[in-house]
Design an enzyme around this catalytic site. Structure first.
Site, PDB file in Angstrom:
ATOM      1  N   GLY A 267       0.813  -1.209   0.000  1.00 28.20           N
ATOM      2  CA  GLY A 267       0.000   0.000   0.000  1.00 28.20           C
ATOM      3  C   GLY A 267       0.844   1.255   0.000  1.00 28.20           C
ATOM      4  O   GLY A 267       0.613   2.178   0.782  1.00 28.20           O
ATOM      5  N   ALA A 268       1.828   1.291  -0.905  1.00 24.89           N
ATOM      6  CA  ALA A 268       2.801   2.395  -0.879  1.00 24.89           C
ATOM      7  C   ALA A 268       2.524   3.457  -1.935  1.00 24.89           C
ATOM      8  O   ALA A 268       3.323   4.364  -2.117  1.00 24.89           O
ATOM      9  CB  ALA A 268       4.214   1.839  -1.037  1.00 24.89           C
TER      10      ALA A 268
ATOM     11  N   TYR B 159     -12.680  -2.950  11.725  1.00 27.64           N
ATOM     12  CA  TYR B 159     -11.329  -2.380  11.549  1.00 27.64           C
ATOM     13  C   TYR B 159     -10.504  -2.540  12.822  1.00 27.64           C
ATOM     14  O   TYR B 159      -9.349  -2.990  12.781  1.00 27.64           O
ATOM     15  CB  TYR B 159     -11.473  -0.902  11.179  1.00 27.64           C
ATOM     16  CG  TYR B 159     -10.165  -0.161  11.016  1.00 27.64           C
ATOM     17  CD1 TYR B 159      -9.362  -0.369   9.899  1.00 27.64           C
ATOM     18  CD2 TYR B 159      -9.735   0.749  11.985  1.00 27.64           C
ATOM     19  CE1 TYR B 159      -8.168   0.312   9.746  1.00 27.64           C
ATOM     20  CE2 TYR B 159      -8.545   1.435  11.837  1.00 27.64           C
ATOM     21  CZ  TYR B 159      -7.761   1.222  10.720  1.00 27.64           C
ATOM     22  OH  TYR B 159      -6.574   1.893  10.571  1.00 27.64           O
TER      23      TYR B 159
HETATM   24  P1  NAP Z   1      -4.870   5.319   2.392  1.00 25.63           P
HETATM   25  O1  NAP Z   1      -4.503   6.753   2.275  1.00 25.63           O
HETATM   26  O2  NAP Z   1      -6.294   4.911   2.223  1.00 25.63           O
HETATM   27  O3  NAP Z   1      -3.933   4.453   1.411  1.00 25.63           O
HETATM   28  C1  NAP Z   1      -4.146   3.081   1.365  1.00 25.63           C
HETATM   29  C2  NAP Z   1      -3.032   2.440   0.574  1.00 25.63           C
HETATM   30  O4  NAP Z   1      -3.209   1.016   0.656  1.00 25.63           O
HETATM   31  C3  NAP Z   1      -3.066   2.796  -0.890  1.00 25.63           C
HETATM   32  O5  NAP Z   1      -1.735   2.829  -1.365  1.00 25.63           O
HETATM   33  C4  NAP Z   1      -3.848   1.635  -1.522  1.00 25.63           C
HETATM   34  O6  NAP Z   1      -3.498   1.391  -2.871  1.00 25.63           O
HETATM   35  C5  NAP Z   1      -3.352   0.489  -0.667  1.00 25.63           C
HETATM   36  N1  NAP Z   1      -4.251  -0.664  -0.582  1.00 25.63           N
HETATM   37  C6  NAP Z   1      -5.519  -0.713  -0.136  1.00 25.63           C
HETATM   38  N2  NAP Z   1      -5.999  -1.964  -0.201  1.00 25.63           N
HETATM   39  C7  NAP Z   1      -5.010  -2.734  -0.713  1.00 25.63           C
HETATM   40  C8  NAP Z   1      -4.890  -4.098  -1.044  1.00 25.63           C
HETATM   41  N3  NAP Z   1      -5.903  -4.954  -0.852  1.00 25.63           N
HETATM   42  N4  NAP Z   1      -3.720  -4.544  -1.558  1.00 25.63           N
HETATM   43  C9  NAP Z   1      -2.683  -3.691  -1.767  1.00 25.63           C
HETATM   44  N5  NAP Z   1      -2.737  -2.377  -1.477  1.00 25.63           N
HETATM   45  C10 NAP Z   1      -3.896  -1.909  -0.959  1.00 25.63           C
HETATM   46  O7  NAP Z   1      -4.465   4.762   3.846  1.00 25.63           O
HETATM   47  P2  NAP Z   1      -3.457   5.350   4.947  1.00 25.63           P
HETATM   48  O8  NAP Z   1      -4.209   6.313   5.795  1.00 25.63           O
HETATM   49  O9  NAP Z   1      -2.189   5.728   4.333  1.00 25.63           O
HETATM   50  O10 NAP Z   1      -3.289   4.042   5.852  1.00 25.63           O
HETATM   51  C11 NAP Z   1      -2.190   3.157   5.685  1.00 25.63           C
HETATM   52  C12 NAP Z   1      -2.209   2.179   6.856  1.00 25.63           C
HETATM   53  O11 NAP Z   1      -2.162   2.908   8.079  1.00 25.63           O
HETATM   54  C13 NAP Z   1      -3.461   1.308   6.942  1.00 25.63           C
HETATM   55  O12 NAP Z   1      -3.118   0.025   7.385  1.00 25.63           O
HETATM   56  C14 NAP Z   1      -4.302   2.004   7.980  1.00 25.63           C
HETATM   57  O13 NAP Z   1      -5.174   1.131   8.617  1.00 25.63           O
HETATM   58  C15 NAP Z   1      -3.212   2.497   8.923  1.00 25.63           C
HETATM   59  N6  NAP Z   1      -3.631   3.611   9.760  1.00 25.63           N
HETATM   60  C16 NAP Z   1      -4.052   4.784   9.224  1.00 25.63           C
HETATM   61  C17 NAP Z   1      -4.432   5.817  10.075  1.00 25.63           C
HETATM   62  C18 NAP Z   1      -4.925   7.134   9.563  1.00 25.63           C
HETATM   63  O14 NAP Z   1      -5.428   7.929  10.380  1.00 25.63           O
HETATM   64  N7  NAP Z   1      -4.785   7.446   8.286  1.00 25.63           N
HETATM   65  C19 NAP Z   1      -4.386   5.641  11.463  1.00 25.63           C
HETATM   66  C20 NAP Z   1      -3.932   4.439  11.978  1.00 25.63           C
HETATM   67  C21 NAP Z   1      -3.544   3.421  11.113  1.00 25.63           C
HETATM   68  P3  NAP Z   1      -4.184   2.210  -4.126  1.00 25.63           P
HETATM   69  O15 NAP Z   1      -3.593   3.603  -4.087  1.00 25.63           O
HETATM   70  O16 NAP Z   1      -3.755   1.453  -5.316  1.00 25.63           O
HETATM   71  O17 NAP Z   1      -5.656   2.215  -3.883  1.00 25.63           O
END
Ligand code: NAP
Length: 244
Positions: A9-10, A152
């Site tokens: 997910g990069a 989640y």
């Molecule tokens: P985001 O902005 O929604 O980005 C998600 C990323 O994951 C995107 O690169 C997406 O790819 C990829 N992805 C989604 N489903 C996938 C799959 N099945 N296989 C491969 N890649 C996949 O999320 P984020 O906020 O950066 O979150 C990243 C991580 O941090 C997650 O695990 C989330 O639960 C955790 N987290 C986030 C927060 C927050 O507040 N943002 C807080 C705590 C933890 P595409 O671009 O191709 O769609």
């Protein structure tokens, strides 16, 4: 050929910042994405333009065979995967009674199963070389629980159990396993909450702001570095003091 880092997910958000920071520290990086090839490619180009090594790879982390092919492609192009960052995740809100089987199973398959798949793909090499590092991304909601985000939160709590269990199991093989529990980070994932809720969450955060993807990337890079060589099985909160 040296070792490489695989970041799931990069293409966007936290994973993008993690891949950028690891590349800055000299890691050849495999930038995994699901749909946003354009975003993944722009990051890889940015890294290459700064002298780093990067490849992109489309794979749904829930698909074990696709993830195994991705690890093999990373090995061929960049070198064997010795650092895995399990970042890909999905989130969404629903009352507990409204969570469909489809949603429940998909969240588990991506957020927990995805981590299992990448670790399984990278482990044979790590074990045979007796070195390697795994950093998982959990969440404050996995520590504290979250109303209307039960599915989640369960997956993120499970990531902590995965981290601690594997840290114990893999320590004799010289492999460290840690996890970062981010607070509320300003990425696409949280925009669905709306501006007012995000402002409230920033106010509830003792440091008075939302986190940035870079805040998490620096924590991951530290755990991945030799400076953390005596640290395993830990949950590093990077949350502005949200959980103290
Ligand atoms: P985001 O902005 O929604 O980005 C998600 C990323 O994951 C995107 O690169 C997406 O790819 C990829 N992805 C989604 N489903 C996938 C799959 N099945 N296989 C491969 N890649 C996949 O999320 P984020 O906020 O950066 O979150 C990243 C991580 O941090 C997650 O695990 C989330 O639960 C955790 N987290 C986030 C927060 C927050 O507040 N943002 C807080 C705590 C933890 P595409 O671009 O191709 O769609």
């Amino acid at each position: 050929m040296g070792a490489s880092a695989l970041i799931t997910g990069a293409s966007r958000g936290i994973g993008r910042a993690v891949a950028r920071e690891l590349a800055r520290q000299g890691w050849p990086v495999c930038v995994n994405y699901l749909e946003r090839r354009d975003a993944a490619e722009s990051l890889a180009e940015e890294i290459r333009s700064q002298g780093g090594r990067a490849m992109i790879y489309q794979a749904d982390v829930a698909d074990g065979q696709a993830v195994a092919r991705m690890a093999e492609a990373a090995r061929e192009t960049l070198g064997p995967v010795e650092l895995v960052v399990n970042n890909a995740g999905v989130a969404g809100q629903a009352l507990f009674q409204d969570i469909s089987d489809e949603m429940w199973n998909r969240y588990l398959a991506v957020n927990l199963g995805g981590a299992r798949n990448t670790i399984r793909a990278a482990l044979p090499h790590m074990i045979s070389e007796k070195r390697g590092c795994i950093v998982n991304i959990s969440s404050i909601w996995g520590l504290r629980g979250a109303s209307c985000e039960t599915a989640y939160a369960c997956t993120k709590a499970a990531i902590i159990a995965l981290t601690r269990s594997l840290a114990l199991e893999l320590a004799p093989s010289g492999i460290r396993v840690n996890c970062v529990a981010p607070g509320v980070i300003d990425t696409d994932m949280v925009q669905v909450l709306g501006r007012d809720t995000l402002r409230d969450l920033a106010e509830q955060t003792p440091l008075g702001r939302l986190g940035t993807p870079e805040d998490i990337a620096y924590a991951v890079a530290f755990l991945a570095s030799d400076k953390a060589s005596f640290i395993t099985g830990q949950v590093l909160g990077a949350d502005g003091g949200f959980i103290v």
